[in-house]
Design an enzyme around this catalytic site. Sequence first.
Site, PDB file in Angstrom:
ATOM      1  CB  ILE A   1     -15.425   0.459  -2.365  1.00 25.33           C
ATOM      2  CG1 ILE A   1     -15.008  -0.669  -3.310  1.00 25.33           C
ATOM      3  CG2 ILE A   1     -16.928   0.696  -2.420  1.00 25.33           C
ATOM      4  CD1 ILE A   1     -15.551  -2.041  -2.916  1.00 25.33           C
TER       5      ILE A   1
ATOM      6  CB  VAL B   1      -0.952  -0.014   1.222  1.00 23.22           C
ATOM      7  CG1 VAL B   1      -1.728   1.286   1.318  1.00 23.22           C
ATOM      8  CG2 VAL B   1      -1.896  -1.204   1.149  1.00 23.22           C
TER       9      VAL B   1
ATOM     10  CE  LYS C   1      -7.373  -5.064   7.442  1.00 21.69           C
ATOM     11  NZ  LYS C   1      -7.078  -5.193   6.033  1.00 21.69           N
TER      12      LYS C   1
ATOM     13  N   GLY D   1      -5.641  -4.859  -2.724  1.00 20.28           N
ATOM     14  CA  GLY D   1      -4.599  -4.445  -3.666  1.00 20.28           C
ATOM     15  C   GLY D   1      -4.022  -3.096  -3.285  1.00 20.28           C
TER      16      GLY D   1
ATOM     17  CE  LYS E   1     -11.075  -5.259   5.292  1.00 20.55           C
ATOM     18  NZ  LYS E   1     -10.821  -6.245   4.232  1.00 20.55           N
TER      19      LYS E   1
ATOM     20  CD  GLU F   1      -1.725 -10.064   5.727  1.00 20.62           C
ATOM     21  OE1 GLU F   1      -1.277 -10.572   6.757  1.00 20.62           O
ATOM     22  OE2 GLU F   1      -2.509  -9.107   5.710  1.00 20.62           O
TER      23      GLU F   1
HETATM   24  N1  LIG Z   1      -2.545  -4.921   0.725  1.00 24.15           N
HETATM   25  C1  LIG Z   1      -3.861  -4.698   0.625  1.00 24.15           C
HETATM   26  O1  LIG Z   1      -4.504  -5.126  -0.323  1.00 24.15           O
HETATM   27  C2  LIG Z   1      -4.560  -3.888   1.693  1.00 24.15           C
HETATM   28  C3  LIG Z   1      -5.915  -3.513   1.467  1.00 24.15           C
HETATM   29  C4  LIG Z   1      -6.570  -2.726   2.426  1.00 24.15           C
HETATM   30  C5  LIG Z   1      -5.913  -2.362   3.579  1.00 24.15           C
HETATM   31  N2  LIG Z   1      -4.630  -2.780   3.784  1.00 24.15           N
HETATM   32  C6  LIG Z   1      -3.986  -2.365   5.031  1.00 24.15           C
HETATM   33  O2  LIG Z   1      -2.874  -1.527   4.733  1.00 24.15           O
HETATM   34  C7  LIG Z   1      -1.877  -1.689   5.722  1.00 24.15           C
HETATM   35  C8  LIG Z   1      -0.561  -2.064   5.045  1.00 24.15           C
HETATM   36  O3  LIG Z   1      -0.745  -3.240   4.293  1.00 24.15           O
HETATM   37  P1  LIG Z   1       0.337  -3.740   3.217  1.00 24.15           P
HETATM   38  O4  LIG Z   1      -0.341  -4.807   2.446  1.00 24.15           O
HETATM   39  O5  LIG Z   1       0.943  -2.581   2.510  1.00 24.15           O
HETATM   40  O6  LIG Z   1       1.434  -4.407   4.192  1.00 24.15           O
HETATM   41  P2  LIG Z   1       2.955  -4.783   3.822  1.00 24.15           P
HETATM   42  O7  LIG Z   1       3.118  -4.941   2.353  1.00 24.15           O
HETATM   43  O8  LIG Z   1       3.314  -5.897   4.732  1.00 24.15           O
HETATM   44  O9  LIG Z   1       3.773  -3.458   4.267  1.00 24.15           O
HETATM   45  C9  LIG Z   1       3.937  -3.089   5.620  1.00 24.15           C
HETATM   46  C10 LIG Z   1       4.944  -1.968   5.689  1.00 24.15           C
HETATM   47  O10 LIG Z   1       5.082  -1.573   7.048  1.00 24.15           O
HETATM   48  C11 LIG Z   1       6.446  -1.693   7.463  1.00 24.15           C
HETATM   49  N3  LIG Z   1       6.451  -2.177   8.848  1.00 24.15           N
HETATM   50  C12 LIG Z   1       5.891  -3.297   9.334  1.00 24.15           C
HETATM   51  N4  LIG Z   1       6.076  -3.389  10.661  1.00 24.15           N
HETATM   52  C13 LIG Z   1       6.787  -2.301  11.011  1.00 24.15           C
HETATM   53  C14 LIG Z   1       7.315  -1.834  12.246  1.00 24.15           C
HETATM   54  N5  LIG Z   1       7.151  -2.488  13.386  1.00 24.15           N
HETATM   55  N6  LIG Z   1       8.005  -0.660  12.247  1.00 24.15           N
HETATM   56  C15 LIG Z   1       8.200   0.029  11.100  1.00 24.15           C
HETATM   57  N7  LIG Z   1       7.721  -0.369   9.893  1.00 24.15           N
HETATM   58  C16 LIG Z   1       7.022  -1.524   9.866  1.00 24.15           C
HETATM   59  C17 LIG Z   1       7.084  -2.690   6.524  1.00 24.15           C
HETATM   60  O11 LIG Z   1       8.491  -2.426   6.456  1.00 24.15           O
HETATM   61  P3  LIG Z   1       9.464  -3.283   5.460  1.00 24.15           P
HETATM   62  O12 LIG Z   1       9.096  -2.833   4.062  1.00 24.15           O
HETATM   63  O13 LIG Z   1      10.832  -2.894   5.861  1.00 24.15           O
HETATM   64  O14 LIG Z   1       9.105  -4.725   5.730  1.00 24.15           O
HETATM   65  C18 LIG Z   1       6.353  -2.384   5.216  1.00 24.15           C
HETATM   66  O15 LIG Z   1       6.967  -1.303   4.547  1.00 24.15           O
HETATM   67  C19 LIG Z   1      -2.417  -2.754   6.702  1.00 24.15           C
HETATM   68  O16 LIG Z   1      -3.075  -2.117   7.766  1.00 24.15           O
HETATM   69  C20 LIG Z   1      -3.417  -3.514   5.841  1.00 24.15           C
HETATM   70  O17 LIG Z   1      -4.431  -4.127   6.598  1.00 24.15           O
HETATM   71  C21 LIG Z   1      -3.942  -3.510   2.868  1.00 24.15           C
END
Ligand SMILES: NC(=O)c1ccc[n+]([C@@H]2O[C@H](COP(=O)([O-])OP(=O)(O)OC[C@H]3O[C@@H](n4cnc5c(N)ncnc54)[C@H](OP(=O)(O)O)[C@@H]3O)[C@@H](O)[C@H]2O)c1
Length: 313
Positions: A132, A14, A101, A289, A200, A185
């Site tokens: 959305i 994201v 969330k 996504g 949600k 994941e």
């Molecule tokens: N992906 C989706 O489709 C989606 C959809 C809706 C909502 N979301 C929400 O968006 C948020 C992020 O999701 P994502 O899919 O982007 O996750 P992700 O790909 O796992 O990315 C998480 C990011 O946070 C960093 N991070 C994790 N733990 C950390 C910590 N303790 N201290 C500092 N940085 C930390 C990670 O660092 P590194 O890069 O160094 O690992 C990474 O850059 C979540 O709340 C998720 O529920 C995601």
Amino acid sequence: MRPLRVALAGCGAVGSAFVEQVADWNRRRRGRGALEVVTVLVRDPSRRRRGIDRRSITDDVGAFLAAPAEVVVEAVGGLDPALRIARHALASGRPWVTANKAVVARHGAALATEARRVGVEIGFEAAVGAGIPVVATLRQALAHDEVVALRGILNGTTNFLLTALERGAAWDDALAEARRRGFAEADPSRDLQGLDAADKLRILAWLAFGVDPASLEVDVVPVSRAGAAGAVMRQVAEVRRDSSGIRGCVGPVEVPRDSALGRTTDEGNLIEIDTVGAGRIRLSGPGAGGRATASALLGDVVAGLGLAAGRGP
Ligand SMILES: NC(=O)c1ccc[n+]([C@@H]2O[C@H](COP(=O)([O-])OP(=O)(O)OC[C@H]3O[C@@H](n4cnc5c(N)ncnc54)[C@H](OP(=O)(O)O)[C@@H]3O)[C@@H](O)[C@H]2O)c1
């Protein structure tokens, strides 16, 4: 006019898409209301990140929070350090925008009270249904109307898996494909158990009925291998108000193939809102996504900073 500074926590699926969309926004706006991502919090600061100056990247939460920025965006996930970031953003009088969330479902009411007290916006459109605009619909467009019930498909990972099974794929292959496409994941158990959709649903119930999201009880029934094969199954989340109060549930339901729920396939999400005045409203689109979720974050940043999008009246 100098760009408005953004502090971005998280640069995964994201956060990295958010950085790209900020660059697109700046190009389209040709300098008016430009945004600059000035600090980025990650776990591993040694990794190169596209479109981000290495010197802006940190793994130090204190340094991230101390960096001068007009708005704080969080796309890390989980409760820690996400909650600390939210509280600090508001305490320092800055709008807070999140895709998280878990934080909103558990602490949204207290954070909203604090935001009102200090007079800043909070944005969590990205936390439900990715791009959305269901949060804006409930917070603004339908704020005057009475909501009777709300149901839908709120978890893109599970929906992707269930649609693949319906088309004849084996469970393990479908899960591997969902991971490869970035919709699941490594550990999708929260999705399959219904816990992600329950969070949600709590957020939507808060907006629809005014209940504290943390206190809403949601009955969850997990999606299982055995129940899913062959049939048109969907993980349906529903909350309604009846004589005994406001109740939520999430679980697998067999639905007609040609219904709105049955036609919601792959990573799609669907939200049906039953209202007294406007009748049944349906919103649908990609529910997962990086790009779709980042779009919702950017929308909240633009609104939180009071920037006009520059279209229409
Ligand atoms: N992906 C989706 O489709 C989606 C959809 C809706 C909502 N979301 C929400 O968006 C948020 C992020 O999701 P994502 O899919 O982007 O996750 P992700 O790909 O796992 O990315 C998480 C990011 O946070 C960093 N991070 C994790 N733990 C950390 C910590 N303790 N201290 C500092 N940085 C930390 C990670 O660092 P590194 O890069 O160094 O690992 C990474 O850059 C979540 O709340 C998720 O529920 C995601």
